[in-house]
Enzyme design. Sequence first.
Site, PDB file in Angstrom:
ATOM      1  N   ALA A  14    -120.081  24.114  31.016  1.00  0.00           N
ATOM      2  CA  ALA A  14    -120.949  23.345  31.911  1.00  0.00           C
ATOM      3  C   ALA A  14    -122.421  23.716  31.790  1.00  0.00           C
ATOM      4  O   ALA A  14    -123.298  22.870  31.990  1.00  0.00           O
ATOM      5  CB  ALA A  14    -120.491  23.535  33.359  1.00  0.00           C
ATOM      6  N   HIS A 111    -111.074  19.210  27.679  1.00  0.00           N
ATOM      7  CA  HIS A 111    -110.835  18.608  28.994  1.00  0.00           C
ATOM      8  C   HIS A 111    -111.062  17.102  28.982  1.00  0.00           C
ATOM      9  O   HIS A 111    -111.203  16.491  30.036  1.00  0.00           O
ATOM     10  CB  HIS A 111    -111.713  19.284  30.053  1.00  0.00           C
ATOM     11  CG  HIS A 111    -111.423  20.750  30.224  1.00  0.00           C
ATOM     12  ND1 HIS A 111    -112.303  21.645  30.775  1.00  0.00           N
ATOM     13  CD2 HIS A 111    -110.323  21.485  29.893  1.00  0.00           C
ATOM     14  CE1 HIS A 111    -111.776  22.862  30.788  1.00  0.00           C
ATOM     15  NE2 HIS A 111    -110.574  22.796  30.244  1.00  0.00           N
ATOM     16  N   CYS A 119    -105.046   4.462  29.083  1.00  0.00           N
ATOM     17  CA  CYS A 119    -103.813   4.129  29.781  1.00  0.00           C
ATOM     18  C   CYS A 119    -102.897   5.352  29.745  1.00  0.00           C
ATOM     19  O   CYS A 119    -102.692   5.955  28.695  1.00  0.00           O
ATOM     20  CB  CYS A 119    -103.136   2.944  29.097  1.00  0.00           C
ATOM     21  SG  CYS A 119    -101.483   2.625  29.751  1.00  0.00           S
ATOM     22  N   CYS A 122     -99.505   3.931  27.527  1.00  0.00           N
ATOM     23  CA  CYS A 122     -99.545   3.617  26.089  1.00  0.00           C
ATOM     24  C   CYS A 122    -100.727   4.266  25.371  1.00  0.00           C
ATOM     25  O   CYS A 122    -100.801   4.229  24.148  1.00  0.00           O
ATOM     26  CB  CYS A 122     -99.555   2.105  25.852  1.00  0.00           C
ATOM     27  SG  CYS A 122    -101.140   1.314  26.184  1.00  0.00           S
ATOM     28  N   ILE A 228    -129.943  27.902  27.423  1.00  0.00           N
ATOM     29  CA  ILE A 228    -129.337  27.583  26.126  1.00  0.00           C
ATOM     30  C   ILE A 228    -130.323  26.856  25.225  1.00  0.00           C
ATOM     31  O   ILE A 228    -130.470  27.179  24.051  1.00  0.00           O
ATOM     32  CB  ILE A 228    -128.065  26.753  26.335  1.00  0.00           C
ATOM     33  CG1 ILE A 228    -127.036  27.627  27.050  1.00  0.00           C
ATOM     34  CG2 ILE A 228    -127.510  26.257  25.009  1.00  0.00           C
ATOM     35  CD1 ILE A 228    -125.994  26.838  27.767  1.00  0.00           C
TER      36      ILE A 228
HETATM   37 ZN    ZN Z   1    -101.113   0.768  28.388  1.00  0.00          ZN
END
Ligand code: ZN
Length: 238
Positions: A14, A111, A119, A122, A228
Amino acid sequence: MLRAAERVVVFTGAGISTESGIPDFRSPGGIWTKMAPIGFDDFVHSAELRREAWRRRFAMEETFAAAQPNDGHRAIAQLVASGKASHVITQNIDNLHQQSGVPAEQVIELHGNTRYARCLDCGARAELAPIRAHFEAQGDPPDCVACGGLLKTATISFGQAMPELEMARAEAATLACDLFLVLGSSLVVYPAAGFPRLARRNGAKLVIVNREPTEQDDIADLVVHGGIGETMRVAVNA
Ligand SMILES: [Zn+2]
């Protein structure tokens, strides 16, 4: 160490994204200390919690849409483009590494990614804008157009299994590197935090750049407690 390394793996948390204005959900005062995250089972089993999850996600949309890669992301993209870094393993879900120019196949998202949906049945990808339009018009998210299954942001929620393929790719990249560079992670969330330990055990150098001390400072070869962007810009340019 960067100059001497032949194969760097960059691991981000993060802390690199807060420099782009994305809040750290887990930090003290962060969203998750005010509002408990919705777990995977609750999402699957409760239409009301699905609606709440999508409400929260759309409330964050302006923040995610406005966030741009910063100097840290750009320095990493430079390391990848030069062939020095093989992969970026990230705990972040904001897509900023890809936006900074790192090829998607070299980003390993532990993550998931919140900038699109999938979905749950599927696996088909779905874009957020039409889901939002449907949600705002009907009060409910749409079902998958391919199979009628539930759509969820392509993130890994609490209680959801870690992505096996991404975990395996991260492990292989970690075992193949000679320098493991941690940027902006406090290294407390497992299994993600296991990768720097694995790299170290396997003989790679370990460098940690984080504003606060981390759980693994004691095993690192170098620890920088600083920003950073400012640190990596100077290091990569040198
Ligand atoms: Zn689906």
